[in-house]
Design a protein around this motif. Structure first.
Motif, PDB file in Angstrom:
ATOM      1  N   HIS A 165       0.841  -1.193   0.000  1.00  0.00           N
ATOM      2  CA  HIS A 165       0.000   0.000   0.000  1.00  0.00           C
ATOM      3  C   HIS A 165       0.883   1.252   0.000  1.00  0.00           C
ATOM      4  O   HIS A 165       1.977   1.242   0.562  1.00  0.00           O
ATOM      5  CB  HIS A 165      -0.894   0.043   1.244  1.00  0.00           C
ATOM      6  CG  HIS A 165      -1.730  -1.173   1.444  1.00  0.00           C
ATOM      7  ND1 HIS A 165      -2.993  -1.331   0.896  1.00  0.00           N
ATOM      8  CD2 HIS A 165      -1.496  -2.317   2.130  1.00  0.00           C
ATOM      9  CE1 HIS A 165      -3.483  -2.498   1.236  1.00  0.00           C
ATOM     10  NE2 HIS A 165      -2.599  -3.121   1.989  1.00  0.00           N
ATOM     11  N   LYS A 166       0.376   2.319  -0.605  1.00  0.00           N
ATOM     12  CA  LYS A 166       1.058   3.606  -0.562  1.00  0.00           C
ATOM     13  C   LYS A 166       0.298   4.556   0.352  1.00  0.00           C
ATOM     14  O   LYS A 166      -0.925   4.495   0.438  1.00  0.00           O
ATOM     15  CB  LYS A 166       1.162   4.212  -1.973  1.00  0.00           C
ATOM     16  CG  LYS A 166       2.078   3.446  -2.906  1.00  0.00           C
ATOM     17  CD  LYS A 166       2.173   4.153  -4.257  1.00  0.00           C
ATOM     18  CE  LYS A 166       3.118   3.400  -5.191  1.00  0.00           C
ATOM     19  NZ  LYS A 166       3.228   4.083  -6.516  1.00  0.00           N
ATOM     20  N   GLY A 167       1.021   5.404   1.044  1.00  0.00           N
ATOM     21  CA  GLY A 167       0.364   6.345   1.933  1.00  0.00           C
ATOM     22  C   GLY A 167       1.334   7.369   2.477  1.00  0.00           C
ATOM     23  O   GLY A 167       2.345   7.686   1.847  1.00  0.00           O
ATOM     24  N   LYS A 168       1.020   7.869   3.665  1.00  0.00           N
ATOM     25  CA  LYS A 168       1.887   8.850   4.312  1.00  0.00           C
ATOM     26  C   LYS A 168       1.971   8.513   5.794  1.00  0.00           C
ATOM     27  O   LYS A 168       1.109   7.826   6.350  1.00  0.00           O
ATOM     28  CB  LYS A 168       1.342  10.265   4.132  1.00  0.00           C
ATOM     29  CG  LYS A 168       0.007  10.523   4.830  1.00  0.00           C
ATOM     30  CD  LYS A 168      -0.457  11.957   4.637  1.00  0.00           C
ATOM     31  CE  LYS A 168      -1.809  12.204   5.334  1.00  0.00           C
ATOM     32  NZ  LYS A 168      -2.286  13.599   5.160  1.00  0.00           N
ATOM     33  N   ALA A 169       3.043   8.981   6.433  1.00  0.00           N
ATOM     34  CA  ALA A 169       3.226   8.735   7.862  1.00  0.00           C
ATOM     35  C   ALA A 169       3.486  10.030   8.602  1.00  0.00           C
ATOM     36  O   ALA A 169       4.159  10.935   8.091  1.00  0.00           O
ATOM     37  CB  ALA A 169       4.381   7.761   8.088  1.00  0.00           C
ATOM     38  N   THR A 170       2.918  10.118   9.790  1.00  0.00           N
ATOM     39  CA  THR A 170       3.202  11.184  10.742  1.00  0.00           C
ATOM     40  C   THR A 170       3.621  10.491  12.037  1.00  0.00           C
ATOM     41  O   THR A 170       3.751   9.268  12.080  1.00  0.00           O
ATOM     42  CB  THR A 170       1.965  12.061  10.977  1.00  0.00           C
ATOM     43  OG1 THR A 170       0.857  11.210  11.339  1.00  0.00           O
ATOM     44  CG2 THR A 170       1.590  12.843   9.723  1.00  0.00           C
ATOM     45  N   LEU A 195       2.702  -4.325  10.938  1.00  0.00           N
ATOM     46  CA  LEU A 195       2.915  -3.748   9.615  1.00  0.00           C
ATOM     47  C   LEU A 195       4.394  -3.487   9.399  1.00  0.00           C
ATOM     48  O   LEU A 195       5.104  -3.073  10.327  1.00  0.00           O
ATOM     49  CB  LEU A 195       2.164  -2.414   9.477  1.00  0.00           C
ATOM     50  CG  LEU A 195       0.658  -2.372   9.755  1.00  0.00           C
ATOM     51  CD1 LEU A 195       0.146  -0.943   9.569  1.00  0.00           C
ATOM     52  CD2 LEU A 195      -0.093  -3.336   8.856  1.00  0.00           C
ATOM     53  N   ASP A 196       4.854  -3.735   8.182  1.00  0.00           N
ATOM     54  CA  ASP A 196       6.174  -3.277   7.758  1.00  0.00           C
ATOM     55  C   ASP A 196       5.984  -1.962   7.017  1.00  0.00           C
ATOM     56  O   ASP A 196       5.225  -1.900   6.039  1.00  0.00           O
ATOM     57  CB  ASP A 196       6.845  -4.305   6.835  1.00  0.00           C
ATOM     58  CG  ASP A 196       7.531  -5.420   7.607  1.00  0.00           C
ATOM     59  OD1 ASP A 196       7.702  -5.280   8.835  1.00  0.00           O
ATOM     60  OD2 ASP A 196       7.895  -6.436   6.974  1.00  0.00           O
ATOM     61  N   VAL A 197       6.659  -0.915   7.486  1.00  0.00           N
ATOM     62  CA  VAL A 197       6.503   0.425   6.922  1.00  0.00           C
ATOM     63  C   VAL A 197       7.850   0.874   6.373  1.00  0.00           C
ATOM     64  O   VAL A 197       8.868   0.821   7.077  1.00  0.00           O
ATOM     65  CB  VAL A 197       6.022   1.428   7.994  1.00  0.00           C
ATOM     66  CG1 VAL A 197       5.786   2.797   7.370  1.00  0.00           C
ATOM     67  CG2 VAL A 197       4.745   0.922   8.662  1.00  0.00           C
ATOM     68  N   THR A 198       7.859   1.326   5.110  1.00  0.00           N
ATOM     69  CA  THR A 198       9.089   1.779   4.470  1.00  0.00           C
ATOM     70  C   THR A 198       8.971   3.257   4.121  1.00  0.00           C
ATOM     71  O   THR A 198       7.986   3.678   3.510  1.00  0.00           O
ATOM     72  CB  THR A 198       9.372   0.971   3.191  1.00  0.00           C
ATOM     73  OG1 THR A 198       9.445  -0.420   3.522  1.00  0.00           O
ATOM     74  CG2 THR A 198      10.690   1.412   2.554  1.00  0.00           C
ATOM     75  N   VAL A 253       5.835  12.165   5.769  1.00  0.00           N
ATOM     76  CA  VAL A 253       6.639  11.578   4.689  1.00  0.00           C
ATOM     77  C   VAL A 253       5.822  10.547   3.922  1.00  0.00           C
ATOM     78  O   VAL A 253       4.922   9.911   4.486  1.00  0.00           O
ATOM     79  CB  VAL A 253       7.921  10.907   5.233  1.00  0.00           C
ATOM     80  CG1 VAL A 253       8.858  11.939   5.838  1.00  0.00           C
ATOM     81  CG2 VAL A 253       7.594   9.820   6.237  1.00  0.00           C
ATOM     82  N   PRO A 254       6.128  10.371   2.636  1.00  0.00           N
ATOM     83  CA  PRO A 254       5.470   9.303   1.862  1.00  0.00           C
ATOM     84  C   PRO A 254       6.018   7.947   2.285  1.00  0.00           C
ATOM     85  O   PRO A 254       7.208   7.812   2.609  1.00  0.00           O
ATOM     86  CB  PRO A 254       5.850   9.633   0.412  1.00  0.00           C
ATOM     87  CG  PRO A 254       7.142  10.384   0.530  1.00  0.00           C
ATOM     88  CD  PRO A 254       7.063  11.157   1.806  1.00  0.00           C
ATOM     89  N   ILE A 255       5.165   6.930   2.271  1.00  0.00           N
ATOM     90  CA  ILE A 255       5.564   5.588   2.699  1.00  0.00           C
ATOM     91  C   ILE A 255       4.904   4.529   1.835  1.00  0.00           C
ATOM     92  O   ILE A 255       3.955   4.807   1.096  1.00  0.00           O
ATOM     93  CB  ILE A 255       5.162   5.323   4.168  1.00  0.00           C
ATOM     94  CG1 ILE A 255       3.646   5.509   4.339  1.00  0.00           C
ATOM     95  CG2 ILE A 255       5.948   6.186   5.139  1.00  0.00           C
ATOM     96  CD1 ILE A 255       3.085   4.944   5.624  1.00  0.00           C
ATOM     97  N   THR A 256       5.402   3.320   1.959  1.00  0.00           N
ATOM     98  CA  THR A 256       4.686   2.125   1.534  1.00  0.00           C
ATOM     99  C   THR A 256       4.591   1.226   2.758  1.00  0.00           C
ATOM    100  O   THR A 256       5.437   1.282   3.652  1.00  0.00           O
ATOM    101  CB  THR A 256       5.395   1.378   0.393  1.00  0.00           C
ATOM    102  OG1 THR A 256       6.717   1.015   0.818  1.00  0.00           O
ATOM    103  CG2 THR A 256       5.475   2.250  -0.852  1.00  0.00           C
ATOM    104  N   TYR A 257       3.555   0.405   2.816  1.00  0.00           N
ATOM    105  CA  TYR A 257       3.393  -0.462   3.982  1.00  0.00           C
ATOM    106  C   TYR A 257       2.580  -1.693   3.613  1.00  0.00           C
ATOM    107  O   TYR A 257       1.853  -1.694   2.624  1.00  0.00           O
ATOM    108  CB  TYR A 257       2.714   0.287   5.133  1.00  0.00           C
ATOM    109  CG  TYR A 257       1.292   0.738   4.869  1.00  0.00           C
ATOM    110  CD1 TYR A 257       0.196   0.000   5.323  1.00  0.00           C
ATOM    111  CD2 TYR A 257       1.033   1.918   4.159  1.00  0.00           C
ATOM    112  CE1 TYR A 257      -1.111   0.415   5.080  1.00  0.00           C
ATOM    113  CE2 TYR A 257      -0.265   2.342   3.907  1.00  0.00           C
ATOM    114  CZ  TYR A 257      -1.331   1.588   4.376  1.00  0.00           C
ATOM    115  OH  TYR A 257      -2.617   1.993   4.123  1.00  0.00           O
TER     116      TYR A 257
END
Length: 297
Positions: free
Chosen positions: A46-51, A90-93, A133-137
């Motif tokens: 999945h693509k998303g964002k993280a705070t 979850l693995d978050v990159t 920041v943009p992430i994938t998870y």
């Protein structure tokens, strides 16, 4: 940085009761809010964002205490899915690297794809000064846990009503049933604050508690005593952790030395066969998660 949490239930110390009607009404409203279908993240990318945020209190909405490594995440209402996602991983990159986090809390303002990480987790994938920041998870089926399944009865639990908190399950729990000596199986309901509740006379135990995860794995804990607010560590798990890597033996070299003329042909065919044999264990795990039943809206 955000500081947020949903309202949690306040157990009544007198009479062993709880304000179920109001709390469950709010839980249902929150669970069904929004137009998207509520479901935990899958093992697909999945693509998303993280705070990031600092915890307001001592526990998140899943009612777990923070993990020892301080690596956890709060999900929006859709992916929190009425506490179904609680306890999964979850693995978050991000721009700086990858981190594995435990689903620990809810983030009422977060939209699907927006992960609110602990400050410690965020610093693993990005510079703190970036803020967003943009992430994938992706979800991690059968993630390793610190120990076997644990069960804790809520304050006020008795032979007439009880609620349990289950931890160290890694995969989302789909259903919980319990029975006392000589009794029938009783089905528990899952509250938005992650307790499993049986609102009827249960007896005084000890109980067998059967837990089934989202992928169909079942674990049954036995001899669980009715001891409110005392964590009981069981001897069972849904899984011992991720599949071990497949070890491949090096190709024999004796014949190659005796007959160098055939080396150019046969190893070219043997190598792909070994590579294919080493991959299905990983692929089957991902397929299991991707094919898991999705909760109905």
């Amino acid at each position: 940085m955000t500081v947020h949490r949903l309202l949690r239930p306040r157990w009544l110390a007198t009479g062993g009761a709880v304000l179920l009607a109001g709390v469950l009404g709010v839980a249902l409203l929150l669970q069904n809010g929004g137009g998207a279908c509520a479901a935990p993240p899958s093992a697909a990318k999945h693509k998303g964002k993280a705070t990031f945020y600092d915890l307001a209190g001592t526990v998140g909405n899943c009612n777990f205490t923070p993990p020892a490594d301080d690596l956890y995440v709060a999900l929006g209402r859709t992916e929190y899915s009425g506490a179904l996602a609680c306890g999964s991983y979850l693995d978050v990159t991000g721009p700086k690297g990858k981190v594995r986090v435990k689903v620990f809390d809810s983030c009422p303002e977060c939209t699907p794809g927006w992960l609110d990480l602990s400050r410690t987790a965020f610093k693993r994938i990005a510079n703190e000064s970036q803020g967003v920041v943009p992430i994938t998870y992706r979800a991690v089926p059968n993630a390793a846990t610190p120990g076997p399944l644990s069960i804790t009865f809520a304050e006020g639990s008795s032979q007439y009503w009880w609620a349990v908190l289950i931890d160290n399950h890694a995969n989302p729990i789909k259903s919980v049933k319990a029975k006392g000596p000589g009794g029938d199986w009783m089905t528990a309901t899952h509250a938005d604050y992650n307790f499993w509740i049986i609102d009827r006379r249960t007896g005084s135990g000890p109980f067998q508690i059967r837990m089934t995860d989202l992928y169909g794995n079942t674990a049954t804990a036995k001899n669980i005593k009715l001891r409110p607010e005392k964590k009981q560590t069981t001897s069972v798990r849904f899984t011992a952790g991720p599949p071990a890597p497949v070890k491949t033996k090096p190709a024999p070299t004796k014949k190659a030395q005796e007959k160098p003329a055939k080396v150019a042909k046969k190893p070219a065919k043997a190598a792909p066969e070994q590579a294919v044999a080493a991959e299905p264990a990983v692929e089957s795990t991902l397929a299991l998660a991707a094919g898991a039943p999705t909760p109905s809206c």
